[in-house]
Design a protein around this motif. Structure first.
Motif, mmCIF file in Angstrom:
data_model
loop_
_atom_site.group_PDB
_atom_site.id
_atom_site.type_symbol
_atom_site.label_atom_id
_atom_site.label_comp_id
_atom_site.label_asym_id
_atom_site.label_seq_id
_atom_site.Cartn_x
_atom_site.Cartn_y
_atom_site.Cartn_z
ATOM 1 N N HIS A 36 0.394 -35.869 7.710
ATOM 2 C CA HIS A 36 -0.523 -35.737 8.841
ATOM 3 C C HIS A 36 -1.909 -35.254 8.425
ATOM 4 N N GLY A 37 -2.169 -35.203 7.130
ATOM 5 C CA GLY A 37 -3.498 -34.832 6.663
ATOM 6 C C GLY A 37 -3.730 -33.345 6.533
ATOM 7 N N ILE A 38 -2.691 -32.545 6.649
ATOM 8 C CA ILE A 38 -2.793 -31.096 6.456
ATOM 9 C C ILE A 38 -2.548 -30.814 4.979
ATOM 10 N N THR A 39 -3.571 -30.350 4.286
ATOM 11 C CA THR A 39 -3.465 -30.146 2.838
ATOM 12 C C THR A 39 -3.186 -28.698 2.469
ATOM 13 N N THR A 40 -3.411 -27.773 3.400
ATOM 14 C CA THR A 40 -3.125 -26.354 3.179
ATOM 15 C C THR A 40 -2.390 -25.807 4.387
ATOM 16 N N ILE A 41 -1.375 -24.981 4.115
ATOM 17 C CA ILE A 41 -0.582 -24.434 5.217
ATOM 18 C C ILE A 41 -0.177 -23.010 4.889
ATOM 19 N N ALA A 57 -10.312 -39.045 18.960
ATOM 20 C CA ALA A 57 -9.770 -40.406 18.990
ATOM 21 C C ALA A 57 -8.706 -40.660 17.932
ATOM 22 N N ALA A 58 -8.820 -40.037 16.780
ATOM 23 C CA ALA A 58 -7.925 -40.334 15.658
ATOM 24 C C ALA A 58 -6.515 -39.815 15.918
ATOM 25 N N ASN A 59 -5.568 -40.414 15.222
ATOM 26 C CA ASN A 59 -4.210 -39.892 15.188
ATOM 27 C C ASN A 59 -3.652 -40.080 13.786
ATOM 28 N N THR A 60 -2.401 -39.731 13.595
ATOM 29 C CA THR A 60 -1.833 -39.742 12.248
ATOM 30 C C THR A 60 -1.784 -41.143 11.654
ATOM 31 N N CYS A 61 -1.777 -42.183 12.483
ATOM 32 C CA CYS A 61 -1.742 -43.551 11.956
ATOM 33 C C CYS A 61 -3.021 -43.922 11.218
ATOM 34 N N ASN A 62 -4.096 -43.168 11.449
ATOM 35 C CA ASN A 62 -5.361 -43.461 10.784
ATOM 36 C C ASN A 62 -5.450 -42.868 9.381
ATOM 37 N N ILE A 63 -4.507 -42.017 9.002
ATOM 38 C CA ILE A 63 -4.600 -41.334 7.715
ATOM 39 C C ILE A 63 -4.213 -42.292 6.596
ATOM 40 N N ASP A 64 -5.178 -42.593 5.751
ATOM 41 C CA ASP A 64 -5.002 -43.568 4.686
ATOM 42 C C ASP A 64 -4.697 -42.904 3.351
ATOM 43 N N VAL A 65 -5.486 -41.910 2.990
ATOM 44 C CA VAL A 65 -5.356 -41.218 1.702
ATOM 45 C C VAL A 65 -5.362 -39.714 1.948
ATOM 46 N N VAL A 66 -4.490 -39.003 1.236
ATOM 47 C CA VAL A 66 -4.472 -37.544 1.235
ATOM 48 C C VAL A 66 -4.398 -37.092 -0.206
ATOM 49 N N MET A 67 -5.261 -36.162 -0.580
ATOM 50 C CA MET A 67 -5.189 -35.608 -1.928
ATOM 51 C C MET A 67 -5.313 -34.091 -1.882
ATOM 52 N N VAL A 68 -4.603 -33.439 -2.806
ATOM 53 C CA VAL A 68 -4.665 -31.987 -2.979
ATOM 54 C C VAL A 68 -5.031 -31.711 -4.425
ATOM 55 N N GLY A 69 -6.133 -31.023 -4.624
ATOM 56 C CA GLY A 69 -6.589 -30.756 -5.984
ATOM 57 C C GLY A 69 -6.822 -32.030 -6.774
ATOM 58 N N GLY A 70 -7.274 -33.077 -6.083
ATOM 59 C CA GLY A 70 -7.554 -34.347 -6.739
ATOM 60 C C GLY A 70 -6.350 -35.229 -6.965
ATOM 61 N N THR A 71 -5.146 -34.714 -6.721
ATOM 62 C CA THR A 71 -3.925 -35.505 -6.874
ATOM 63 C C THR A 71 -3.647 -36.257 -5.573
ATOM 64 N N VAL A 72 -3.523 -37.565 -5.668
ATOM 65 C CA VAL A 72 -3.281 -38.380 -4.479
ATOM 66 C C VAL A 72 -1.810 -38.266 -4.075
ATOM 67 N N ILE A 86 7.358 -28.582 19.508
ATOM 68 C CA ILE A 86 6.246 -29.527 19.640
ATOM 69 C C ILE A 86 6.119 -30.362 18.373
ATOM 70 N N GLY A 87 5.145 -31.273 18.363
ATOM 71 C CA GLY A 87 4.856 -32.054 17.171
ATOM 72 C C GLY A 87 4.081 -31.242 16.145
ATOM 73 N N GLY A 88 3.823 -31.865 14.985
ATOM 74 C CA GLY A 88 3.270 -31.099 13.882
ATOM 75 C C GLY A 88 1.927 -31.557 13.369
ATOM 76 N N ASP A 89 1.102 -32.221 14.193
ATOM 77 C CA ASP A 89 -0.158 -32.745 13.669
ATOM 78 C C ASP A 89 -1.348 -31.984 14.227
ATOM 79 N N MET A 90 -2.432 -31.959 13.441
ATOM 80 C CA MET A 90 -3.615 -31.201 13.802
ATOM 81 C C MET A 90 -4.502 -31.928 14.811
ATOM 82 N N PHE A 91 -4.365 -33.245 14.922
ATOM 83 C CA PHE A 91 -5.134 -33.970 15.937
ATOM 84 C C PHE A 91 -4.775 -33.462 17.334
ATOM 85 N N THR A 92 -3.475 -33.327 17.596
ATOM 86 C CA THR A 92 -3.037 -32.816 18.891
ATOM 87 C C THR A 92 -3.487 -31.377 19.086
#
Length: 462
Positions: free
Chosen positions: A122-127, A402-417, A310-316
Motif C-alpha cells: 500500500h506504499g507505506i515504507t515505514t511503520i 483520488a488515488a488508491n492502492t491500485c495506483n501504486i506501481d513501484v515501492v522502494m525502501v533504502g533504494g531496494t525495490v 478497518i483496512g490498512g491503507d494510508m489513502f483512506t
C-alpha cells in the motif's frame, strides 16, 4: 555498493520538502540507497547519472516519499475484520483479553509478516509496530522482529509487554525483553529501531506510568502511548504532567478525549501526536482531534491502528482525516448562522501528515519522509494513467483525494525495490497466505465462542 538507479522523467515529484518543491518532468538519482539528486535531465549529456544506472521510467508517474504509519498493531493482522462491528471495550475483551493469551510465536510472526507486506503493498515504507502481545516470551518478541526484517519494511519496533497487563491496571510491566533488544546493539541506526510502548493512565495507574516512563528513559528510547481514549481516564495528560513525565520523547496516540489545556501541555513540552481517525470514529474513542491539535501548534501524524476492524491503507486514512475535520469546521460555521467561506485543512496538509510529519514523529526526519538529497530512498511511484487519476490537474490532491492502492506501481525502501509494476518482489505470497490462514484457524479454534462471519460479539465488560 549497489548499482545506481535513475527514475527518469517523472511527471511529478512531490518532494514534501519546501527546499525542493513540487517538480514536473523531473528525475531522481539514487546511489547506494540514498537520494543523490533531484532535478531535470539528470541522465543527459554531462549530467550526474552514470552510464550503468538502472532506469525506472517515470512517465505518467508521481514520485513521492513513502507513507509513514506511526502506530499499528501488526501482530493482529490475521484477525482481519474480526472486530469490524465491535466497540473499543469489546476489542479489549475479545482481542487483548481473550485472543492474545492464545498466541504462539508463529502467530505473531504470521501477523507481522502479513501486516508489513500489506503496508508495503500500500506504499507505506515505514511503520511503528506497536507490539503488545509478547506474553513475556523472548520467542514472541523475536518472531515479531524476524517478520519485520524479512519483509524489508523500515520499522520502529515499539515493545509493549504482553496483553495481560492491560487487563490488570495495577500490574507492573516487565521491560527485560526490551532491555535485551537494546543491549543487542543491532537496533539503532539500521532499518529497524526500537521504542517503548507504554500503557499510560488510560490503561494503568499513574504509579505504574511512573515506573514505565522511568524504564523507557533509562533505556534512552522514544515512547508511544495511547491516551485520551473513550473517557477511560480523567485528565490523563494532566496526571502525567503532575509527575513530571511529559517530554519531547513521547508520541501521544489518539488524544480524542483530552481537554484543550492538556493538548497545550503536550505542545509546550514538545510532544508529538498520532491520529487514527477511522478507528477513533468506528470504535468509540471520540472525535479525531486533528483540528484541536493544530490549534495548539501540533501537526499530527497518521496511523491505521488495527486491521481487526478497518483496512490498512494510508489513502483512506488521509481522506477520513480530511473529511472529518472539514465536517467539524464547516458545522461550527453553519451552527453560528453562516456558510463556510474557505476550508482550513488542505489536501497538502494531510499528505504532509502521512509522510514528513510521520518521519518527524518517529524521529526519522533525517532519513525519511521527503524526496530530499541525502535521505534514504524510501520512495513510491504512483500511476497517473489510470481512470481514477486522469487528468492530473493538482498532483497533491490527486494523491490525497483520488488515488488508491491500485495506483501504486513501484515501492522502494533504502533504494531496494520491493514492489515493481504493481507486484511485490521477493515475497512468497502463497506462503504468507498459508501462514496467516493457519494462524487464524488455530486461534479461532483455541478461543471458546470465537467464530468467523461476524457472529462473535464479545462482552464489553473488561
Amino acid at each position: 555498493m549497489t548499482a545506481p538507479t535513475l527514475i527518469r522523467r517523472a511527471s511529478w515529484v512531490l518532494s514534501m520538502d519546501p527546499a525542493v518543491g513540487d517538480l514536473a518532468d523531473c528525475d531522481v538519482l539514487i546511489e547506494d540507497g540514498i537520494i543523490a539528486a533531484v532535478g531535470p535531465d539528470l541522465g543527459g549529456y554531462g549530467r550526474l547519472a552514470p552510464a550503468d544506472a538502472e532506469i525506472i521510467d517515470g512517465t505518467d508517474r508521481i514520485v513521492m516519499p513513502g507513507f509513514i504509519d506511526t502506530h499499528r498493531h501488526l501482530w493482529q493482522t490475521a484477525l482481519r475484520n474480526l472486530a469490524a462491528d465491535w466497540t473499543l471495550s469489546q476489542y479489549l475483551v475479545g482481542v487483548l483479553g481473550t485472543m492474545a493469551p492464545a498466541y504462539h510465536p508463529e502467530d505473531v510472526y504470521a501477523g507481522n509478516l502479513l501486516g508489513a507486506l500489506e503496508a508495503l503493498d500500500h506504499g507505506i515504507t515505514t511503520i511503528l509496530d506497536w507490539s503488545h502481545c509478547a506474553l513475556g516470551s523472548p520467542e514472541h518478541v523475536d518472531a515479531a522482529i524476524c517478520a519485520l526484517e524479512r519483509s524489508g519494511i523500515r520499522a520502529v519496533f515499539a515493545y509493549g509487554n504482553g496483553a495481560a497487563i492491560w487487563i490488570d491496571r495495577a500490574s507492573s510491566a516487565d521491560w527485560s525483553q526490551l532491555r535485551r533488544l537494546r543491549e543487542h546493539g543491532s537496533y539503532g541506526a539500521g532499518r529497524i529501531t526500537l521504542a517503548a510502548a507504554l500503557r499510560g493512565p488510560d490503561f494503568g495507574t499513574v504509579d505504574v506510568a511512573v515506573e514505565d516512563w522511568r524504564a523507557a528513559r533509562e533505556l534512552g528510547l522514544p515512547i508511544s502511548v495511547h491516551i485520551g481514549v473513550a473517557g477511560f481516564a480523567d485528565r490523563p495528560v494532566s496526571a502525567l504532567a503532575g509527575r513530571g513525565l511529559l517530554g519531547p520523547d513521547t508520541t501521544y496516540v489518539h488524544c480524542s478525549r483530552l481537554h484543550d489545556d492538556e493538548l497545550q501541555m503536550i505542545a509546550d513540552t514538545g510532544g508529538a501526536a498520532s491520529v487514527a481517525a477511522e478507528v477513533e470514529m468506528h470504535m468509540g474513542h471520540g472525535y479525531p482531534p486533528t483540528g484541536r491539535l493544530l490549534a495548539v501548534g501540533i501537526r499530527p501524524s497518521l496511523s491505521i491502528d488495527v486491521c481487526t476492524g478497518i483496512g490498512g491503507d494510508m489513502f483512506t486514512a488521509m481522506r477520513t482525516t480530511l473529511a472529518m475535520q472539514r465536517a467539524l469546521d464547516n458545522d461550527r460555521v453553519i451552527r453560528a448562522g453562516g456558510a463556510p467561506q474557505h476550508l482550513e485543512l488542505t489536501a497538502r496538509d494531510v499528505l504532509e501528515f502521512a509522510t514528513i510529519q510521520g518521519a518527524r514523529t518517529l524521529g526519522l526526519a533525517d532519513r525519511a519522509g521527503s524526496v530530499t538529497p541525502g535521505k534514504d530512498a524510501d520512495l513510491v511511484l504512483l500511476r497517473t494513467d489510470q481512470l481514477n487519476m486522469l487528468p492530473v490537474n493538482n498532483p497533491v490532491a490527486s494523491v490525497a483525494l483520488a488515488a488508491n492502492t491500485c495506483n501504486i506501481d513501484v515501492v522502494m525502501v533504502g533504494g531496494t525495490v520491493l514492489k515493481r509494476r504493481g507486484e511485490l518482489t521477493g515475497a512468497d505470497l502463497a506462503e504468507v497466505r498459508k501462514l496467516a490462514e493457519a494462524s487464524r484457524d488455530r486461534l479461532i479454534a483455541a478461543v471458546p465462542g470465537a467464530a468467523l462471519g461476524g457472529a462473535w460479539q464479545p462482552s464489553a465488560d473488561w
